[in-house]
Design an enzyme around this catalytic site. Structure first.
Site, short mmCIF file in Angstrom:
data_model
loop_
_atom_site.label_atom_id
_atom_site.label_comp_id
_atom_site.label_asym_id
_atom_site.label_seq_id
_atom_site.Cartn_x
_atom_site.Cartn_y
_atom_site.Cartn_z
CE LYS A 194 -47.39 10.46 39.35
NZ LYS A 194 -47.22 11.47 38.27
CB SER A 232 -45.65 12.76 34.72
OG SER A 232 -44.37 13.20 35.06
CB SER A 237 -43.26 11.47 37.81
OG SER A 237 -44.56 12.03 37.64
N1 GLN Z 1 -40.14 15.36 33.86
C1 GLN Z 1 -40.83 16.54 34.26
C2 GLN Z 1 -40.31 17.00 35.60
O1 GLN Z 1 -39.49 16.37 36.13
C3 GLN Z 1 -42.29 16.32 34.31
C4 GLN Z 1 -42.77 15.54 35.47
C5 GLN Z 1 -44.26 15.48 35.57
O2 GLN Z 1 -44.98 15.67 34.58
N2 GLN Z 1 -44.73 15.26 36.77
O3 GLN Z 1 -40.69 17.99 36.11
#
Ligand code: GLN
Length: 483
Positions: free
Chosen positions: A76, A175, A151
């Site tokens: 990532k 995510s 994400s």
């Molecule tokens: N969807 C959540 C956010 O936007 C989690 C994102 C994540 O786990 N990085 O904060």
């Protein structure tokens, strides 16, 4: 070759049926063929990968290989990789070449794994669809009109489309688990502190945790063995012994107590997902597990609490991007204030700016008590819910998302509707407990995910349970058509 799991590729490499150079070339060729459409990679490091593959083949020949030596992986793009652009999916870091290696990627390099490249993500990991990336959305290989989740959507799409053998993700509010669920993968969010955050660009430091995303629980176990462990460079890293994750995969499930939180099966859950989980419950019963209904009474407060705490921490973490020391700088600033304002204004996208504003507001004098402090109290209540649940059951089984993957663009103009999709995942981050997502079935060709949550440091048990389920099901072996 790409139809093999990471574990099977590892065996093929060790037995010299294939070489790492052949395998790496094969994946690079697939990336070339498919990634124009999918957009799962931001950066492909072909030269570096081939160099590492050559070294891996030499190490295998010398008999000093690890199970990951020669395995092509993707990371990532928020793990700092020395000498390689680390963009965080943001214009702000589009020109940032990391001067050091994150602990996680350094451990993979040390184990002899190959880095194919850096995967797409929502900008600074803020999102659930990979649509907020500066580099454009990633498409879901199961249906390219749909999102792969986020994400860590780039990592998910890359593994699902067989453009790498496994990938790293990070999970602040879901995510790793939500994109794994959206692409029929297995993904593990470890206990907070189990995997070092050093060199992982921070979103919300008290919630962020890196973990593996791969086809099977066994593959995740192999990756986790390298990722887990104490790191003196991360003050929140926990000095607990690391389990032997692969050795524990085959423990029987007889007598395992699985809890179903009634709040997670209430209104709002898609019917096909609910059916898939109930079918999984039957499988677990056949494997000897006992099922019990439990309650996580404060679950409904998780979204409002998370969307105060995460933006508050983000607003603080992102204050370092000021156009002075590194990252994007606006052209011809008239003075220092103009430099700050325009560098940040031009460098960050809409969702990141929204979070910075919400976070700065929640932390400001006069509002701190009303929002941030309240949210922290809710966080404690949610943690207590889990502690109480684990008095009665060993693990908790629930969906990863209320619906199957949605269409690209469907939720883009309505951030709150996107936030609501995190309902089943963010409680684990608020409490710091580990969770594993795995495929539970399909509806109209779209993957349906489920997750198992466990007590602190129960990663080995979670991997074991997921592995046992995968011995009697084949969802994880299905590939999206054409890949
Ligand atoms: N969807 C959540 C956010 O936007 C989690 C994102 C994540 O786990 N990085 O904060």
């Amino acid at each position: 070759m790409h139809d093999k799991t990471l574990a099977a590729l590892s065996q093929a490499l060790q037995s010299k049926t294939i070489s790492s150079v052949e395998l790496t070339q094969h994946y690079l060729q697939r990336i070339e063929q498919f990634d124009q459409t999918l957009n799962s990679y931001i950066t492909v490091t072909a030269d570096l990968a081939l160099e590492q593959a050559k070294a891996a083949d030499a190490r295998i020949a010398a008999g000093s290989a690890t199970p990951l030596t020669g395995i092509p992986l993707a990371h990532k793009d928020l793990f700092c990789t020395q000498g390689v652009r680390t963009s965080c999916g943001s214009k702000m870091l589009d020109n940032f070449i990391a001067p050091y290696e994150s602990t996680v990627t350094a451990r993979f390099i040390e184990a002899g794994a190959v880095t194919l490249g850096k995967t797409n993500l929502d900008e600074f990991a803020m999102g659930s669809s990979t649509e907020s990336s500066f580099y454009g959305p990633t498409r879901n290989p199961w249906d390219t009109e749909r999102v792969p989740g986020g994400s860590s959507g780039g990592s998910a799409a890359a593994v699902a489309a067989r453009l790498c053998a496994g990938a790293t993700g990070t999970d602040t509010g879901g995510s790793i688990r939500q994109p794994a669920g959206f692409t029929a993968l297995t993904g593990l969010k470890p206990t907070y502190g189990r995997v070092s955050r050093w060199g992982m660009i921070a979103y919300a430091s008290s919630l962020d945790q890196g973990g593996p995303m791969a086809r099977t629980a066994e593959d995740c176990a192999i990756m986790m063995q390298v990722m887990a462990g104490f790191d003196a460079k991360d003050s929140t890293s926990v000095d607990e012994p690391v389990s032997n994750y692969t050795a524990e995969l085959n423990a029987p499930l007889k007598g395992l107590r699985i809890g179903l939180p009634k709040e997670y099966f209430a209104s709002g859950l898609d019917a096909a997902t609910a059916d898939a989980i109930h079918a999984a419950v039957k499988q677990f019963q056949t494997l000897g597990a006992e099922i019990k209904e439990i309650s996580l009474p404060n679950a409904e407060l998780a979204i409002p609490a998370y969307y105060v705490i995460a933006p508050a921490e983000a607003s603080s973490n992102l204050s370092r991007f000021d156009g002075v020391r590194f990252g994007y700088r606006c052209e011809n600033p008239s003075d220092l204030t103009d430099l700050y304002k325009r560098s940040r204004g031009e460098g960050f996208g809409d969702e990141v700016k929204r979070r910075i504003m919400v976070g700065a507001y929640a932390l400001s004098a006069g509002y701190y008590d009303a929002y941030y402090l309240q949210a922290q109290k809710i966080r404690r209540l949610i943690k207590n819910d889990f502690l109480a649940a684990y008095e009665q059951v060993d693990v908790i089984l629930c969906p990863t998302s209320p619906t199957p993957p949605f269409k690209i663009g469907e939720k883009i103009d309505d951030p709150v509707s996107l936030y609501l999709t995190d309902i089943y995942t963010i409680t684990a981050n608020l409490a710091g407990v580990p969770g594993i997502a795995l495929p539970a079935g399909f509806a109209q060709g779209l993957p349906l995910g489920m997750q198992l949550l466990g007590p602190y440091f129960s990663e080995a048990r979670l991997l074991n349970i997921a592995h046992q389920y995968q011995q009697v099901t084949d969802w994880h072996h299905r590939a999206p058509a054409g890949y």
